[in-house]
Design a protein around this motif. Structure first.
Motif, mmCIF file in Angstrom:
data_model
loop_
_atom_site.group_PDB
_atom_site.id
_atom_site.type_symbol
_atom_site.label_atom_id
_atom_site.label_comp_id
_atom_site.label_asym_id
_atom_site.label_seq_id
_atom_site.Cartn_x
_atom_site.Cartn_y
_atom_site.Cartn_z
ATOM 1 N N GLU A 1 49.355 34.482 49.180
ATOM 2 C CA GLU A 1 50.427 34.963 48.310
ATOM 3 C C GLU A 1 49.880 35.382 46.953
ATOM 4 O O GLU A 1 50.642 35.644 46.031
ATOM 5 C CB GLU A 1 51.481 33.866 48.131
ATOM 6 N N ASP A 2 48.562 35.444 46.828
ATOM 7 C CA ASP A 2 47.906 35.827 45.583
ATOM 8 C C ASP A 2 47.886 37.355 45.486
ATOM 9 O O ASP A 2 47.012 38.018 46.029
ATOM 10 C CB ASP A 2 46.479 35.267 45.546
ATOM 11 N N MET A 3 48.841 37.931 44.785
ATOM 12 C CA MET A 3 49.005 39.380 44.769
ATOM 13 C C MET A 3 47.889 40.097 44.025
ATOM 14 O O MET A 3 47.556 41.246 44.327
ATOM 15 C CB MET A 3 50.362 39.748 44.153
ATOM 16 N N ILE A 4 47.278 39.434 43.031
ATOM 17 C CA ILE A 4 46.182 40.068 42.300
ATOM 18 C C ILE A 4 45.008 40.316 43.239
ATOM 19 O O ILE A 4 44.462 41.419 43.326
ATOM 20 C CB ILE A 4 45.743 39.194 41.106
ATOM 21 N N PHE A 5 44.617 39.281 43.964
ATOM 22 C CA PHE A 5 43.541 39.430 44.939
ATOM 23 C C PHE A 5 43.965 40.363 46.074
ATOM 24 O O PHE A 5 43.171 41.153 46.572
ATOM 25 C CB PHE A 5 43.148 38.064 45.501
ATOM 26 N N TRP A 6 45.233 40.279 46.475
ATOM 27 C CA TRP A 6 45.733 41.100 47.571
ATOM 28 C C TRP A 6 45.552 42.578 47.254
ATOM 29 O O TRP A 6 45.094 43.360 48.091
ATOM 30 C CB TRP A 6 47.204 40.782 47.816
ATOM 31 N N GLU A 7 45.895 42.996 46.027
ATOM 32 C CA GLU A 7 45.767 44.404 45.641
ATOM 33 C C GLU A 7 44.306 44.821 45.578
ATOM 34 O O GLU A 7 43.955 45.934 45.962
ATOM 35 C CB GLU A 7 46.444 44.635 44.288
ATOM 36 N N ARG A 8 43.459 43.925 45.083
ATOM 37 C CA ARG A 8 42.038 44.250 45.014
ATOM 38 C C ARG A 8 41.470 44.477 46.409
ATOM 39 O O ARG A 8 40.784 45.455 46.679
ATOM 40 C CB ARG A 8 41.278 43.109 44.324
ATOM 41 N N TRP A 9 41.766 43.552 47.310
ATOM 42 C CA TRP A 9 41.245 43.663 48.668
ATOM 43 C C TRP A 9 41.818 44.873 49.388
ATOM 44 O O TRP A 9 41.142 45.495 50.191
ATOM 45 C CB TRP A 9 41.547 42.392 49.454
ATOM 46 N N LYS A 10 43.061 45.207 49.104
ATOM 47 C CA LYS A 10 43.683 46.361 49.759
ATOM 48 C C LYS A 10 42.887 47.622 49.463
ATOM 49 O O LYS A 10 42.637 48.443 50.350
ATOM 50 C CB LYS A 10 45.128 46.511 49.282
ATOM 51 N N GLN A 11 42.462 47.784 48.208
ATOM 52 C CA GLN A 11 41.694 48.964 47.826
ATOM 53 C C GLN A 11 40.290 48.923 48.415
ATOM 54 O O GLN A 11 39.798 49.912 48.965
ATOM 55 C CB GLN A 11 41.620 49.060 46.291
ATOM 56 N N GLU A 12 39.622 47.764 48.301
ATOM 57 C CA GLU A 12 38.267 47.652 48.852
ATOM 58 C C GLU A 12 38.269 47.851 50.363
ATOM 59 O O GLU A 12 37.378 48.487 50.925
ATOM 60 C CB GLU A 12 37.668 46.287 48.497
ATOM 61 N N GLU A 13 39.283 47.291 51.012
ATOM 62 C CA GLU A 13 39.406 47.398 52.461
ATOM 63 C C GLU A 13 39.494 48.867 52.879
ATOM 64 O O GLU A 13 38.817 49.303 53.828
ATOM 65 C CB GLU A 13 40.660 46.639 52.887
ATOM 66 N N LYS A 14 40.291 49.630 52.164
ATOM 67 C CA LYS A 14 40.454 51.050 52.478
ATOM 68 C C LYS A 14 39.131 51.797 52.324
ATOM 69 O O LYS A 14 38.761 52.622 53.164
ATOM 70 C CB LYS A 14 41.516 51.665 51.561
ATOM 71 N N GLU A 15 38.390 51.486 51.257
ATOM 72 C CA GLU A 15 37.118 52.169 51.005
ATOM 73 C C GLU A 15 36.074 51.803 52.055
ATOM 74 O O GLU A 15 35.358 52.667 52.564
ATOM 75 C CB GLU A 15 36.612 51.809 49.605
ATOM 76 N N VAL A 16 35.981 50.503 52.362
ATOM 77 C CA VAL A 16 34.991 50.052 53.352
ATOM 78 C C VAL A 16 35.281 50.664 54.718
ATOM 79 O O VAL A 16 34.389 51.184 55.393
ATOM 80 C CB VAL A 16 34.977 48.513 53.439
ATOM 81 N N LEU A 17 36.551 50.606 55.140
ATOM 82 C CA LEU A 17 36.923 51.168 56.436
ATOM 83 C C LEU A 17 36.686 52.667 56.459
ATOM 84 O O LEU A 17 36.161 53.209 57.445
ATOM 85 C CB LEU A 17 38.388 50.852 56.743
ATOM 86 N N GLY A 18 37.029 53.351 55.382
ATOM 87 C CA GLY A 18 36.813 54.796 55.302
ATOM 88 C C GLY A 18 35.347 55.158 55.452
ATOM 89 O O GLY A 18 34.999 56.124 56.146
ATOM 90 N N ASN A 19 34.461 54.395 54.810
ATOM 91 C CA ASN A 19 33.023 54.655 54.908
ATOM 92 C C ASN A 19 32.521 54.469 56.338
ATOM 93 O O ASN A 19 31.672 55.223 56.816
ATOM 94 C CB ASN A 19 32.258 53.732 53.959
ATOM 95 N N ILE A 20 33.037 53.452 57.019
ATOM 96 C CA ILE A 20 32.622 53.217 58.405
ATOM 97 C C ILE A 20 33.100 54.361 59.306
ATOM 98 O O ILE A 20 32.362 54.823 60.185
ATOM 99 C CB ILE A 20 33.161 51.874 58.921
ATOM 100 N N ILE A 21 34.320 54.829 59.083
ATOM 101 C CA ILE A 21 34.851 55.932 59.891
ATOM 102 C C ILE A 21 34.017 57.188 59.700
ATOM 103 O O ILE A 21 33.710 57.903 60.670
ATOM 104 C CB ILE A 21 36.329 56.201 59.534
ATOM 105 N N VAL A 22 33.617 57.474 58.460
ATOM 106 C CA VAL A 22 32.764 58.636 58.190
ATOM 107 C C VAL A 22 31.439 58.493 58.947
ATOM 108 O O VAL A 22 30.928 59.455 59.532
ATOM 109 C CB VAL A 22 32.503 58.785 56.680
ATOM 110 N N SER A 23 30.897 57.277 58.965
ATOM 111 C CA SER A 23 29.650 57.033 59.689
ATOM 112 C C SER A 23 29.836 57.280 61.182
ATOM 113 O O SER A 23 28.973 57.880 61.839
ATOM 114 C CB SER A 23 29.189 55.591 59.451
ATOM 115 N N ILE A 24 30.953 56.836 61.726
ATOM 116 C CA ILE A 24 31.245 57.062 63.140
ATOM 117 C C ILE A 24 31.329 58.556 63.436
ATOM 118 O O ILE A 24 30.803 59.056 64.433
ATOM 119 C CB ILE A 24 32.545 56.358 63.547
ATOM 120 N N GLU A 25 31.997 59.296 62.553
ATOM 121 C CA GLU A 25 32.143 60.740 62.752
ATOM 122 C C GLU A 25 30.796 61.449 62.728
ATOM 123 O O GLU A 25 30.559 62.399 63.478
ATOM 124 C CB GLU A 25 33.063 61.317 61.676
ATOM 125 N N ASN A 26 29.896 60.978 61.856
ATOM 126 C CA ASN A 26 28.589 61.625 61.709
ATOM 127 C C ASN A 26 27.632 61.283 62.853
ATOM 128 O O ASN A 26 26.850 62.125 63.291
ATOM 129 C CB ASN A 26 27.950 61.225 60.380
#
Length: 230
Positions: A179-204
């Motif tokens: 229920e820690d919204m400060i950490f939740w928002e931080r992880w939400k952004q990092e999660e999107k970036e990390v997943l996006g980078n992996i998807i780009v790697s898969i595409e390449n």
């Protein structure tokens, strides 16, 4: 990647014999199917692409039964087995099989040991241990688990990059409980970036030889693309 690519991969994955898969491939399959199940449950129209919930449910059960064997195989490295314990607990939240859950809880109980001072000892600070702690908290309500998990999941900067996909799993588990919204928002952004980078790697690089791994990660991507949280 476009939806039709993931759908084509899904068609291929449906023909995979779980008995022929390695334990790690089974783990990837399980998480991929959990994403598909979540999408179909919220949007029943997707049954035309991915099959009925009952069919997906049956596939999850089949995979989990094979994973339960790997969970108890002491020749497999401990942290990897911890991940399979957490996998079975994840699966139980989608379909109820008390026998498999009891097996997983029994193994988890032996992993989370108590020292001579009465303090809990965890076998490392890895994403798999974090997931195990989250699952233990979910089923027992013991607060110390969530506190320990928080300390691990926030340590992404110190993980090896090859563990990024495991970190994504851990973040997903923790966010559903925290229920820690400060950490939740931080992880939400990092999660999107990390997943996006992996998807780009898969595409390449492509998916040849690592179909089940790509199935899990692309499943996460599809889930987020449809507006659902992991």
């Amino acid at each position: 990647m476009k939806n039709d690519f993931f759908h084509d991969l899904y068609i291929t994955i449906r023909d995979v014999r779980v008995r022929d898969c390695s334990a790690m491939s089974l783990s990837h399959l399980l998480h991929g199917y959990l994403s598909v199940y979540a999408m179909v449950r919220v949007s029943p129209i997707l049954e035309r692409e991915y099959g009925t919930l009952q069919e997906i449910h049956g596939r999850l059960r089949e995979i989990a039964k094979e994973l339960s064997k790997a969970m108890k195989d002491t020749s497999i490295e401990l942290d990897e087995r911890i991940g399979y314990v957490a996998d079975l607990m994840d699966a139980y939240q989608t379909y109820s099989d008390m026998d498999l859950l009891n097996e997983a809880l029994d193994v988890a109980y032996r992993i989370l040991t108590v020292d001579e001072k009465g303090e809990i000892v965890i076998p490392g600070r890895t994403p798999n241990v974090c997931r195990l702690l989250c699952s233990w908290y979910y089923f027992t309500g013991e607060e110390w688990c969530l506190e320990m998990a928080k300390g691990i999941v926030g340590d992404y900067d110190n993980l090896e990059k090859k563990q990024a996909w495991q970190w994504l799993r851990a973040v997903s588990c923790f966010k559903n409980l925290s229920e820690d919204m400060i950490f939740w928002e931080r992880w939400k952004q990092e999660e999107k970036e990390v997943l996006g980078n992996i998807i780009v790697s898969i595409e390449n690089i492509g998916i040849a030889g690592k179909e089940t791994f790509c199935f899990e990660l692309l499943g996460m991507w599809e889930l987020k693309g449809k507006g659902f949280e992991l």
